[in-house]
Design an enzyme around this catalytic site. Sequence first.
Site, PDB file in Angstrom:
ATOM      1  N   CYS A   1       0.913  -1.139   0.229  1.00 26.64           N
ATOM      2  CA  CYS A   1      -0.058  -0.015  -0.157  1.00 26.64           C
ATOM      3  C   CYS A   1       0.996   1.241   0.000  1.00 26.64           C
ATOM      4  O   CYS A   1       1.652   1.418   0.995  1.00 26.64           O
ATOM      5  CB  CYS A   1      -0.837  -0.031   1.211  1.00 26.64           C
ATOM      6  SG  CYS A   1      -2.148   1.410   1.380  1.00 26.64           S
TER       7      CYS A   1
ATOM      8  N   GLU B   1      -3.373   0.984  -6.474  1.00 24.63           N
ATOM      9  CA  GLU B   1      -2.429  -0.074  -6.640  1.00 24.63           C
ATOM     10  C   GLU B   1      -2.116   0.379  -8.358  1.00 24.63           C
ATOM     11  O   GLU B   1      -3.174   0.867  -9.151  1.00 24.63           O
ATOM     12  CB  GLU B   1      -2.934  -1.587  -6.691  1.00 24.63           C
ATOM     13  CG  GLU B   1      -3.231  -1.760  -5.262  1.00 24.63           C
ATOM     14  CD  GLU B   1      -1.671  -1.841  -4.393  1.00 24.63           C
ATOM     15  OE1 GLU B   1      -0.860  -1.850  -5.127  1.00 24.63           O
ATOM     16  OE2 GLU B   1      -1.629  -2.000  -3.353  1.00 24.63           O
TER      17      GLU B   1
END
Length: 250
Positions: A2, A101
């Site tokens: 992340c 992402e």
Amino acid sequence: MCGRYTLTVDGDDLEARFDARLSDSGFEPRYNMAPGQELPVITNEEPEAFRRLEWGLVPSWADDDSGGLINARAESVDEKPSFREAYERRRCLVPADGFYEWVETEDGEGIGDSRSSSDRGSDGGKRPYRVTFEDDRVFAMAGLWERWESETTQTGLDAFGGGVDAAGEDGPLETFTIVTTEPNDLVADLHHRMAVILDPDDERRWLSGEAGRELLAPRSADGMTAYPVSTAVNDPATDEPSLVEPVETV
């Protein structure tokens, strides 16, 4: 991993969701939260309030404050020297309503990556996606935090008491990291890791230390969605509502 996330709710809704007060009146929705920034978290030291800590954990024993660690692997978080003490004593909740992402594109269009605080937006051929819940709910990612102080040698009068704080004028540096785990079925198409999303009933158990690694399994993909967004998110200096809008891909 992340490496970027969002928190697009207003301050009142955020306080109500976590039953914690914001310590400043300047909170605004964020659309591109990035490593190196001071961001709101809830720590076990002060669970009734949000505090702003810098994203990128610096272990208390580090020689300097460079090279902050933005993620910690759930599988080894209780063993790695960088995280072991924080796992035992300094946990936090990192509020979010989505995270980004990056995935490879066939045509080579798009730039950016989410891999580290020192290498953002440098690779070619990647398309950013935002991962969130279909109902736009706010959730908590499992985090750890640390307090780092520089070692200074006081001389002159300071050496005999009444001197400056050992950490300098700004005091100790407080930082945090986000715990990651294996991806669920949705995120697996985008990346091989994902942030640990805590069940609301488990948030305070994680924070207090009552529960451990059993809470760090991948969150089910049920109710979650992912969609492509503009490559403008690759620049951490860009923070505007348009970043969370879906875009069409060829």
